[in-house]
Design a protein around this motif. Structure first.
Motif, PDB file in Angstrom:
ATOM      1  N   HIS A   1       0.835  -1.204   0.000  1.00  0.00           N
ATOM      2  CA  HIS A   1       0.000   0.000   0.000  1.00  0.00           C
ATOM      3  C   HIS A   1       0.870   1.255   0.000  1.00  0.00           C
ATOM      4  O   HIS A   1       0.572   2.225  -0.719  1.00  0.00           O
ATOM      5  CB  HIS A   1      -0.933  -0.010   1.210  1.00  0.00           C
ATOM      6  CG  HIS A   1      -2.187  -0.786   1.006  1.00  0.00           C
ATOM      7  ND1 HIS A   1      -3.361  -0.220   0.542  1.00  0.00           N
ATOM      8  CD2 HIS A   1      -2.462  -2.105   1.201  1.00  0.00           C
ATOM      9  CE1 HIS A   1      -4.300  -1.137   0.463  1.00  0.00           C
ATOM     10  NE2 HIS A   1      -3.779  -2.300   0.859  1.00  0.00           N
ATOM     11  N   ASP A   2       1.924   1.261   0.808  1.00  0.00           N
ATOM     12  CA  ASP A   2       2.783   2.443   0.904  1.00  0.00           C
ATOM     13  C   ASP A   2       3.438   2.772  -0.429  1.00  0.00           C
ATOM     14  O   ASP A   2       3.456   3.930  -0.862  1.00  0.00           O
ATOM     15  CB  ASP A   2       3.868   2.225   1.965  1.00  0.00           C
ATOM     16  CG  ASP A   2       3.329   2.267   3.387  1.00  0.00           C
ATOM     17  OD1 ASP A   2       2.218   2.787   3.589  1.00  0.00           O
ATOM     18  OD2 ASP A   2       4.034   1.765   4.289  1.00  0.00           O
TER      19      ASP A   2
ATOM     20  N   LYS B   1       0.831   3.887  -3.109  1.00  0.00           N
ATOM     21  CA  LYS B   1       0.326   5.227  -2.814  1.00  0.00           C
ATOM     22  C   LYS B   1       1.349   6.282  -3.205  1.00  0.00           C
ATOM     23  O   LYS B   1       0.999   7.313  -3.804  1.00  0.00           O
ATOM     24  CB  LYS B   1      -0.009   5.350  -1.330  1.00  0.00           C
ATOM     25  CG  LYS B   1      -0.572   6.709  -0.940  1.00  0.00           C
ATOM     26  CD  LYS B   1      -0.916   6.753   0.550  1.00  0.00           C
ATOM     27  CE  LYS B   1      -1.473   8.128   0.931  1.00  0.00           C
ATOM     28  NZ  LYS B   1      -1.804   8.189   2.395  1.00  0.00           N
TER      29      LYS B   1
ATOM     30  N   GLY C   1      -1.916   1.342  -8.519  1.00  0.00           N
ATOM     31  CA  GLY C   1      -2.375   0.186  -7.754  1.00  0.00           C
ATOM     32  C   GLY C   1      -1.658  -1.053  -8.232  1.00  0.00           C
ATOM     33  O   GLY C   1      -0.734  -0.983  -9.052  1.00  0.00           O
TER      34      GLY C   1
ATOM     35  N   GLU D   1      -6.085   0.514  -6.734  1.00  0.00           N
ATOM     36  CA  GLU D   1      -6.579  -0.497  -5.806  1.00  0.00           C
ATOM     37  C   GLU D   1      -5.487  -1.542  -5.600  1.00  0.00           C
ATOM     38  O   GLU D   1      -4.726  -1.842  -6.521  1.00  0.00           O
ATOM     39  CB  GLU D   1      -7.826  -1.193  -6.348  1.00  0.00           C
ATOM     40  CG  GLU D   1      -9.060  -0.326  -6.420  1.00  0.00           C
ATOM     41  CD  GLU D   1     -10.260  -1.115  -6.933  1.00  0.00           C
ATOM     42  OE1 GLU D   1     -11.405  -0.685  -6.675  1.00  0.00           O
ATOM     43  OE2 GLU D   1     -10.053  -2.152  -7.600  1.00  0.00           O
ATOM     44  N   ILE D   2      -5.438  -2.077  -4.391  1.00  0.00           N
ATOM     45  CA  ILE D   2      -4.485  -3.148  -4.081  1.00  0.00           C
ATOM     46  C   ILE D   2      -5.291  -4.433  -3.956  1.00  0.00           C
ATOM     47  O   ILE D   2      -6.092  -4.593  -3.026  1.00  0.00           O
ATOM     48  CB  ILE D   2      -3.718  -2.875  -2.771  1.00  0.00           C
ATOM     49  CG1 ILE D   2      -3.159  -1.453  -2.768  1.00  0.00           C
ATOM     50  CG2 ILE D   2      -2.629  -3.913  -2.576  1.00  0.00           C
ATOM     51  CD1 ILE D   2      -2.197  -1.153  -3.886  1.00  0.00           C
TER      52      ILE D   2
ATOM     53  N   ALA E   1      -4.824  -2.721   4.189  1.00  0.00           N
ATOM     54  CA  ALA E   1      -3.541  -2.106   4.536  1.00  0.00           C
ATOM     55  C   ALA E   1      -3.244  -2.377   6.006  1.00  0.00           C
ATOM     56  O   ALA E   1      -3.269  -1.477   6.845  1.00  0.00           O
ATOM     57  CB  ALA E   1      -3.567  -0.617   4.249  1.00  0.00           C
TER      58      ALA E   1
END
Length: 288
Positions: free
Chosen positions: A201-202, A205, A210, A269-270, A279
């Protein structure tokens, strides 16, 4: 003992130059320098049962891992120690020094003070001489997502599995791998200190993209049930492996020990096998 008497413990390990001045005098650095600082507290960062030697090692290793995540060679480390008991100092210093020597860097000084809780602050300077450091923010749609090593080892150690206790207490920063991955053309990279899921996520972002990961490609511990091994891999911190993105063409020259676990997407999106990946992982929480 007062702080000057405690220096008599430190100086034989580091040498007189590291103890004789207020500042470390470094030679001119050729290349692009990168700098990182980490603060570790006993109650939140050092699992019960760690030796003082391992505490010293870990304090240095976490900072070297940050330098490795930029594809940098670690050069110089300092360590500030807030010491709760003076009898702990000797082993802490030896552990820190051995970690520096293991990864080709110099322990050049620091600070020493009394503290109610053992607290260590390490600062590292690394250098990139043959290109540019790899940042978190360069991932592009179409890149592949990769990791080094097997995920979840430190969490297994924390859960009491003695086979992985050293993985937890004596992390091995991926210095050579970080350099090799940078040289292979990585577009983004960071270390996995707080767990794979939250690290993904980090990095996504920071890059404004994604990704979609494949559960079957994530390198997990083979001696655990698949679901438990996956949970430790995704959400357990402390492995200090590397997470990176790279083009499909450049993947051909990645070093051994890396795995491709997914691909970068334009949609932010992950996903893991098509489902949203939370996350979650280790978080530093100041709410009491």
């Amino acid at each position: 003992m007062d702080d000057r008497e405690l220096l008599d413990i430190i100086c034989p390990v580091l040498g007189g130059e590291a103890c004789s001045d207020d500042c470390a005098v470094l030679p001119e650095i050729k290349g692009i320098p990168v700098v990182s600082t980490d603060m570790l507290h006993e109650t939140t960062d050092f699992p019960s049962g760690m030796t003082n030697w391992q505490i010293g090692w870990m304090a240095i290793a976490v900072t070297i891992s940050d330098l490795a995540s930029m594809g940098a060679l670690p050069k110089y480390l300092t360590l500030a120690i807030g010491l709760d008991r003076e009898d702990r100092l000797n082993d802490i210093i030896h552990g820190a020094q051995e970690c520096c020597l293991k990864f080709g860097s110099q322990y050049v000084g620091g600070d020493l003070d009394a503290h109610t809780e053992l607290t260590l602050v390490s600062t590292g300077i690394g250098v990139v001489t043959d290109g540019k450091p790899v940042r978190r923010s360069g991932a592009r749609p179409g890149d592949l997502v990769g990791v080094t090593g097997i995920q979840g080892r430190a969490m297994a150690g924390l859960k009491g599995d003695r086979r992985y206790w050293r993985d937890l207490c004596e992390p091995s920063p991926r210095v050579l791998e970080g350099i090799a991955i940078r040289q292979a053309g990585a577009t983004s990279m960071m270390d996995i200190s707080d767990g794979l899921a939250i690290s993904v996520h980090d990095i996504m972002k920071a890059s404004g993209v994604g990704c979609e990961l494949s559960r079957s490609e994530i390198p997990c511990l083979p001696d655990y049930k698949p679901d438990e091994a996956l949970m430790m891999a995704l959400f357990g911190g402390g492995d200090f492996e590397l997470l990176f993105t790279i083009s499909s063409i450049d993947r051909q020259i990645l070093p051994k020990g890396t795995s491709i676990i997914g691909a970068v997407t334009e949609k932010q999106e992950i996903l893991l096998d098509g489902n949203l990946l939370p996350a979650e992982g280790y978080r530093h929480n100041w709410n009491h």
